[in-house]
Scaffold this motif. Structure first.
Motif, short mmCIF file in Angstrom:
data_model
loop_
_atom_site.label_atom_id
_atom_site.label_comp_id
_atom_site.label_asym_id
_atom_site.label_seq_id
_atom_site.Cartn_x
_atom_site.Cartn_y
_atom_site.Cartn_z
N GLY A 188 0.80 -1.22 0.00
CA GLY A 188 0.00 0.00 0.00
C GLY A 188 0.83 1.27 0.00
O GLY A 188 0.36 2.33 -0.41
N CYS A 189 2.10 1.18 0.47
CA CYS A 189 2.96 2.36 0.49
C CYS A 189 3.45 2.69 -0.92
O CYS A 189 3.48 1.83 -1.80
N VAL A 190 3.84 3.95 -1.11
CA VAL A 190 4.41 4.36 -2.39
C VAL A 190 5.92 4.31 -2.28
O VAL A 190 6.52 5.04 -1.47
N ILE A 191 6.55 3.42 -3.04
CA ILE A 191 8.00 3.24 -3.01
C ILE A 191 8.53 3.40 -4.42
O ILE A 191 8.11 2.69 -5.33
N GLN A 192 9.41 4.36 -4.61
CA GLN A 192 9.96 4.62 -5.93
C GLN A 192 11.49 4.57 -5.88
O GLN A 192 12.10 5.18 -5.01
N ASN A 193 12.07 3.85 -6.83
CA ASN A 193 13.53 3.71 -6.90
C ASN A 193 14.15 3.28 -5.58
O ASN A 193 15.20 3.78 -5.17
N GLY A 194 13.44 2.37 -4.91
CA GLY A 194 13.97 1.84 -3.66
C GLY A 194 13.85 2.76 -2.48
O GLY A 194 14.45 2.51 -1.44
N GLU A 195 13.09 3.84 -2.59
CA GLU A 195 12.93 4.77 -1.46
C GLU A 195 11.46 4.94 -1.12
O GLU A 195 10.62 5.12 -2.01
N LEU A 196 11.17 4.86 0.15
CA LEU A 196 9.80 5.04 0.62
C LEU A 196 9.44 6.53 0.53
O LEU A 196 10.03 7.35 1.22
N VAL A 197 8.48 6.87 -0.32
CA VAL A 197 8.14 8.29 -0.51
C VAL A 197 6.80 8.64 0.13
O VAL A 197 6.52 9.81 0.38
N GLN A 198 5.96 7.65 0.37
CA GLN A 198 4.67 7.94 1.02
C GLN A 198 4.14 6.70 1.73
O GLN A 198 4.07 5.62 1.14
N ILE A 199 3.79 6.87 3.00
CA ILE A 199 3.26 5.75 3.79
C ILE A 199 1.75 5.72 3.66
O ILE A 199 1.07 6.72 3.92
N SER A 202 -2.73 -0.53 3.11
CA SER A 202 -3.41 -1.34 2.09
C SER A 202 -4.92 -1.28 2.30
O SER A 202 -5.40 -1.06 3.43
N LYS A 203 -5.67 -1.44 1.24
CA LYS A 203 -7.13 -1.45 1.36
C LYS A 203 -7.67 -2.82 1.73
O LYS A 203 -8.87 -2.99 1.92
N LYS A 204 -6.78 -3.80 1.80
CA LYS A 204 -7.21 -5.16 2.12
C LYS A 204 -7.16 -5.38 3.64
O LYS A 204 -6.09 -5.23 4.26
N PRO A 205 -8.30 -5.75 4.25
CA PRO A 205 -8.33 -5.95 5.71
C PRO A 205 -7.29 -6.95 6.21
O PRO A 205 -6.73 -6.77 7.30
N ILE A 206 -7.01 -7.97 5.41
CA ILE A 206 -6.06 -8.99 5.87
C ILE A 206 -4.65 -8.41 5.98
O ILE A 206 -3.85 -8.82 6.84
N VAL A 207 -4.33 -7.42 5.14
CA VAL A 207 -3.01 -6.77 5.24
C VAL A 207 -3.00 -5.79 6.41
O VAL A 207 -2.03 -5.72 7.17
N VAL A 208 -4.09 -5.03 6.57
CA VAL A 208 -4.18 -4.09 7.70
C VAL A 208 -4.05 -4.84 9.02
O VAL A 208 -3.39 -4.39 9.96
N MET A 209 -4.66 -6.02 9.08
CA MET A 209 -4.58 -6.81 10.30
C MET A 209 -3.15 -7.25 10.57
O MET A 209 -2.70 -7.30 11.73
N GLN A 210 -2.39 -7.53 9.51
CA GLN A 210 -0.99 -7.89 9.69
C GLN A 210 -0.16 -6.68 10.16
O GLN A 210 0.80 -6.84 10.90
N VAL A 211 -0.55 -5.48 9.70
CA VAL A 211 0.13 -4.27 10.19
C VAL A 211 -0.01 -4.18 11.71
O VAL A 211 0.96 -3.94 12.43
N ILE A 212 -1.22 -4.39 12.19
CA ILE A 212 -1.47 -4.35 13.64
C ILE A 212 -0.69 -5.45 14.35
O ILE A 212 -0.10 -5.24 15.41
N GLU A 213 -0.69 -6.61 13.75
CA GLU A 213 0.02 -7.76 14.33
C GLU A 213 1.52 -7.48 14.46
O GLU A 213 2.14 -7.79 15.49
N TYR A 214 2.11 -6.87 13.44
CA TYR A 214 3.53 -6.53 13.48
C TYR A 214 3.80 -5.47 14.55
O TYR A 214 4.79 -5.54 15.28
N LEU A 215 2.92 -4.46 14.65
CA LEU A 215 3.09 -3.43 15.67
C LEU A 215 3.10 -4.05 17.05
O LEU A 215 3.92 -3.72 17.91
N ARG A 216 2.17 -4.98 17.27
CA ARG A 216 2.05 -5.63 18.58
C ARG A 216 3.29 -6.48 18.87
O ARG A 216 3.84 -6.44 19.96
#
Length: 450
Positions: A188-199, A202-216
């Motif tokens: 879901g992030c915007v990454i150009q030429n190997g650099e994170l330019v915008q955080i 993702s619009k997919k709940p299963i990915v958002v849930m993994q974001v929370i899981e990683y934070l925890r």
């Protein structure tokens, strides 16, 4: 249940204290001074790659732009069957070179060594397929610096991440022999030429849930364990190790949980040598990695992680409740066995018993409802606290809508995501008992726009 609540509650409390202390200090951290310091340790960055064609160039671009005074990048093409090597040859203008490699760890045959004609500090090893552990061992043999970093081929590193993750090693006078950084989800992030330019999320709940899981996992679990030198996991996606200690421990083992197994073995070696060494986690350095977007591949990943967990614990069962190994044997090993390994099995048994009791009438519905609500509230509080810790300390997700989405999705975890992961982890136990080996195929889309 009470034991789990107590352990997680203590870890959360310790994490709150530690993050708050670091958060206050970080405003005064002189990371830039390390760029010119003569004490900064040069580091070899190892990137194992097996069929990483879609993401490998973006990862390398992110590494080439890091802020660090002296480093080399070693990409290990582990017998890829896609066009990973061809892409590297084309993008990096590789030329074959003759180079003597000191074989300190046994590995599969290295077919060729290439050096980039554009970036002189970038080397590519082309070897026979032997798995991730074998690829990392080959990279260690080829590396020339005293510290190495293992980095997944689908990952993107923030520019000053190495300064931050190596700072404790530099300042400790070699007391710290391994240091791990935080990992976030790049989907879901915007990454150009190997650099994170915008955080972005993702619009997919299963990915958002993994974001929370990683934070925890990173902001509560690992901080709490690291504070007392009890950490048994340094993520394979981003970790720095002392080469001398890793070679003495025998390098990476051929298992599906090679990153955890190595850390357990390092702790074991340190205790047996009665050395005063630490393995720590640094919450701020961030590595962005690609997460599975389908249930099929997420299920496969979680089963593999659980097999890796028990494999590491079983190989080092001698440490369990053994006072010779101090807090690692008396706390870390029992915690990972009873809470992390057996926890899903006990939880699934509870689900099944609850369903049977409902149909047979052998349950007090009022009591069951109250118990379920308590479980829901506790799980949600734990996840929501992780989200708030992220905003409080790291502020990686800049938009209010990000926090709102994370906050409300975390409320739903107990209803669908947690039961799924419990079932998958139990399936991992069954596969382990059946003797299943190997990683299984993982399809990647790539997170970087070359």
């Amino acid at each position: 249940m009470l034991m789990m609540i107590s352990v997680y509650g203590c870890m959360l409390f310790l994490s709150l204290l530690q993050i708050r202390r670091r958060y206050q200090l970080d405003y005064n951290e002189p990371y830039e001074e390390l760029l010119n310091s003569e004490y900064t340790k040069p580091v070899s960055i190892l990137v194992p790659a097996y069929n990483e064609s879609v993401g490998i160039y973006g990862s390398i671009r992110s590494l080439l732009s890091i802020e660090y005074p002296e480093f080399e990048i070693i990409v290990i093409n582990d017998g890829s069957t896609d066009d990973t090597l061809e892409k590297l040859m084309s993008k990096l203008k590789l030329i074959e070179v003759n180079r003597v490699i000191r074989k300190q760890l046994e590995t599969k045959h290295i077919k060729a060594i290439y050096r980039s004609s554009i970036y002189p500090n970038l080397i590519v090893l082309d070897k026979e397929n032997g798995g991730k552990a074998d690829a990392l061992n080959a990279g260690i043999n080829c590396s020339k610096y005293p510290y190495f970093c293992s980095l997944d081929g689908d990952s993107i590193i923030e520019r000053n991440a190495f300064l931050k993750v190596l700072k404790p090693i530099i300042e400790s006078g070699d007391e710290v022999i391994a240091s791990g950084g935080s990992v976030r989800i790049a989907n879901g992030c915007v990454i150009q030429n190997g650099e994170l330019v915008q955080i972005e999320l993702s619009k997919k709940p299963i990915v958002v849930m993994q974001v929370i899981e990683y934070l925890r996992a990173f902001l509560t679990g690992r901080i709490g364990l690291s504070k007392n030198n009890l950490l048994l996991i340094v993520s394979g996606a981003f970790g720095v190790f002392s080469k001398k200690w890793v070679i003495e421990a025998g390098g990476y083992a051929h298992t599906v949980g090679e990153d955890m197994e190595l850390v357990v073995r390092l702790h074991r070696l340190v205790k047996e040598k009665k050395a005063n060494k630490k393995i720590i986690y640094v919450p701020d350095p961030v590595c962005w990695t690609e997460a599975p977007e389908s249930l099929k591949f997420l299920r496969r990943q979680r089963k593999r992680w659980h097999r890796g967990l028990i494999d590491s614990l079983w190989r080092h069962k001698k440490l369990m409740f053994n006072p010779r190994y101090g807090s690692i044997g008396m706390f870390s090993m029992p915690y990972f066995f009873f809470i992390e390994f057996l926890g899903p099995l006990i939880e699934l048994f509870g689900y099944i018993l609850l369903i049977i009791s409902i149909f047979t009438g052998g349950i007090y519905l009022e009591f069951a409802t109250l118990f379920f609500l308590l479980s829901l509230i506790y799980g949600s509080i734990f996840s929501m606290t992780s989200v708030l810790l992220e905003e409080w300390s790291m502020e990686r997700y800049p938009k209010v809508k990000h926090l709102v989405i994370l906050f409300f999705v975390s409320l739903t975890e107990t209803l669908w995501y947690r039961p799924l992961t419990v079932i998958w982890r139990v399936e991992g136990i069954i596969e382990m008992l059946a003797g299943k080996k190997g990683w299984g195929e993982m399809v990647r889309k790539g997170v970087s726009n070359d």
